[in-house]
Design a protein around this motif. Structure first.
Motif, PDB file in Angstrom:
ATOM      1  N   GLU A 113      28.731  42.254  35.359  1.00 40.01           N
ATOM      2  CA  GLU A 113      28.062  42.611  36.610  1.00 40.01           C
ATOM      3  C   GLU A 113      27.421  41.407  37.275  1.00 40.01           C
ATOM      4  O   GLU A 113      27.429  41.272  38.498  1.00 40.01           O
ATOM      5  CB  GLU A 113      26.999  43.681  36.323  1.00 40.01           C
ATOM      6  CG  GLU A 113      26.385  44.270  37.582  1.00 40.01           C
ATOM      7  CD  GLU A 113      25.465  45.439  37.286  1.00 40.01           C
ATOM      8  OE1 GLU A 113      24.573  45.713  38.111  1.00 40.01           O
ATOM      9  OE2 GLU A 113      25.631  46.075  36.223  1.00 40.01           O
ATOM     10  N   ASP A 114      26.872  40.482  36.474  1.00 41.94           N
ATOM     11  CA  ASP A 114      26.217  39.293  37.024  1.00 41.94           C
ATOM     12  C   ASP A 114      27.136  38.077  37.062  1.00 41.94           C
ATOM     13  O   ASP A 114      26.683  36.944  37.196  1.00 41.94           O
ATOM     14  CB  ASP A 114      24.958  38.959  36.223  1.00 41.94           C
ATOM     15  CG  ASP A 114      25.270  38.656  34.754  1.00 41.94           C
ATOM     16  OD1 ASP A 114      26.432  38.885  34.331  1.00 41.94           O
ATOM     17  OD2 ASP A 114      24.361  38.193  34.039  1.00 41.94           O
ATOM     18  N   THR A 116      29.494  35.103  38.156  1.00 41.75           N
ATOM     19  CA  THR A 116      29.592  34.244  39.342  1.00 41.75           C
ATOM     20  C   THR A 116      31.035  33.842  39.613  1.00 41.75           C
ATOM     21  O   THR A 116      31.282  32.960  40.437  1.00 41.75           O
ATOM     22  CB  THR A 116      28.736  32.981  39.158  1.00 41.75           C
ATOM     23  OG1 THR A 116      29.181  32.264  37.990  1.00 41.75           O
ATOM     24  CG2 THR A 116      27.262  33.340  38.997  1.00 41.75           C
TER      25      THR A 116
END
Length: 485
Positions: A113-114, A116
């Protein structure tokens, strides 16, 4: 005595040539970092793809998907479970073992989800990644996706280690045939052959990527012998000089680079205005003026060399009168747009021409020349622009139009559903029809103004063999490069 001396000199010369195993490659843009899983800039992959980092699969020079860290794979009958068998004995450049746990870590990290990762959508269909044993990985998909092998060949999907993942941006550690030596920022990146590489050792023992942004300086460096090759040469107007010089080979091929006038659809919401922008542009004038004739006109975001390409150039043909009419109908009689240009020659030179063409139909532009890091921050991530020019060099990437938060901010649920349907379609004829529909949809919506397919124009020392002619992905793959005597 004279004869023996001449023979000795010839032997020395031949030996010297045979012993050359290093290469210096010219690049116009310096990468902002060296982690392909954490940056969108093509220059990252141009240095590290296949050289330093490897994925389960990889692209070959012909665009085919080939085995890499995975020596093979099997797909379940329903298309939802892919089982990859890894090569044994693979190590990272720091000496640590690469096994199934690293694959799980890398793919879970990319799809988190996080994350990059600039191409996170590549992993959207993955439901789970499991290490069956040290050399076996099972990937379970939420729905069938015949493109998984293709997706895993991207630079964004390379395998990294938990121990070094956080520092790959500046000190990259991969599994490839070349290891990182040093990065002299503003000047060059140096790689050296990795002695414990699991696969066939490259002929080269060292490679330097030298960054030269100015086209005139690039020409001078090649002529002086400071560079051995410049695979994406930034001064096409000088190629005739190299063609006339037996020291060099000029390599002209195709790329996956759809060069577009990107439009911020959140700012320019009126379809007629976007259509007017398209009709104001003379593609051939840009190809001739900015690229000296190198490039193929396009009318949608798809490569003309792809068998599923649909020629839609007529739909947005150069027609200044029609552009003026559309602007009048939209009530856009006093329009000023911000045109943000990154450093590549196609953008800077093309931007001057486009600004002039838009002015002819009544659209004023405020032109800003941005450095690459600025462009990534302001345009790509910040979406603070009206118009920009960029070449999308990722392969078969029309699916970016299904991302509402992508920098040109196109939000069409019907198109998103279409791309989802394409991802699960395996029948070639049906898939081709859907891809044609996708191309026409974004052309109908005038999401961007489509300019030309970027040509790959390279220059190299005539003794060098094995450089890619075409660019199925953004890479300077040195694994098959050799020097002839």
């Amino acid at each position: 005595m004279l004869i023996r001396t001449a023979a000795a000199l010839a032997l020395i010369t031949t030996t010297a040539l045979a012993q050359q195993t290093d290469i210096t490659i010219g690049m116009q843009l310096e990468p902002p970092n060296l982690d392909p899983t954490g940056g969108a800039a093509a220059a990252i992959d141009e240095v590290v793809y296949a050289n330093l980092f490897e994925g389960l699969t990889r692209f070959g020079p012909d665009g085919s998907v080939q085995p890499a860290l995975a020596q093979g794979w099997e797909v379940s009958d329903d298309g939802t479970v892919w089982t990859f068998t890894l090569h044994d004995g693979v190590t990272f450049h720091d000496g640590t073992t690469m096994d199934a746990d690293d694959v799980v870590f890398s793919l879970d990290r990319a799809r988190a989800e996080d994350s990059t990762n600039a191409q996170k959508a590549l992993f959207a269909d993955i439901e789970s990644v499991e290490a069956v044993d040290p050399t076996t990985v099972r990937i379970t998909l939420a729905a069938p996706n015949g493109n998984l092998g293709f997706n895993l060949a991207w630079g964004d999907a390379v395998i990294v280690a938990p121990e070094s993942a956080d520092t790959n941006a500046t000190v990259p550690v991969g599994t490839g045939p070349f290891a990182f030596a040093q990065w002299v920022q503003g000047d060059r990146v140096e790689l050296t052959a990795y002695a414990d590489y699991w696969g066939e050792a490259p002929a080269l023992t060292a490679a330097t990527f030298k960054f030269i942004s100015d086209p005139n300086a690039a020409f001078a460096a090649m002529m002086a012998g400071d560079l051995d090759a410049f695979p994406n040469f930034p001064a096409p107007e000088t190629l005739s000089n190299f063609e006339a010089d037996p020291r060099f080979t000029v390599i002209v091929g195709s790329t996956e680079g759809e060069t577009i006038l990107g439009i911020n659809n959140a700012n320019i919401t009126d379809l007629k205005v976007r259509q007017a922008i398209g009709h104001a542009i003379d593609r051939q004038a840009i190809i001739d003026g900015a690229m000296f004739g190198y490039g193929t006109p396009i009318g949608t975001h798809f490569a003309p060399h792809n068998p599923d390409y649909v020629d839609l150039t007529a739909q947005s043909a150069f027609d200044p009168d029609k552009a003026r009419t559309l602007l009048a109908e939209a009530g856009a009689t006093d329009l000023t747009l911000r045109l943000m240009l990154p450093p590549p020659v196609y953008a800077r030179r093309g931007g001057e021409i486009i600004a002039s063409q838009l002015r002819e139909v009544g659209i004023k532009t405020e032109v800003s020349n941005l450095e690459w890091a600025q462009w990534l921050e302001q345009v790509f991530r910040g979406k603070d622009f009206d118009l920009t020019i960029v070449s999308h060099t990722e392969p078969a990437d029309i699916n970016i139009y299904a991302r509402p938060d992508y920098y040109f901010q196109y939000d069409n649920p019907e198109f998103q559903a279409l791309i989802e349907q394409i991802s699960i379609t395996t029948d070639p004829a049906e898939r081709s029809a859907l891809l044609g529909q996708a191309q026409k949809t974004i052309a109908d919506d005038a999401v961007n103004a489509y300019l030309f397919q970027l040509a790959k124009t390279g220059v190299a020392d005539a003794r060098i063999q094995g450089l890619w002619e075409n660019a199925p992905t953004q890479a300077n793959d040195l694994t098959g490069v050799t020097w002839s005597q």
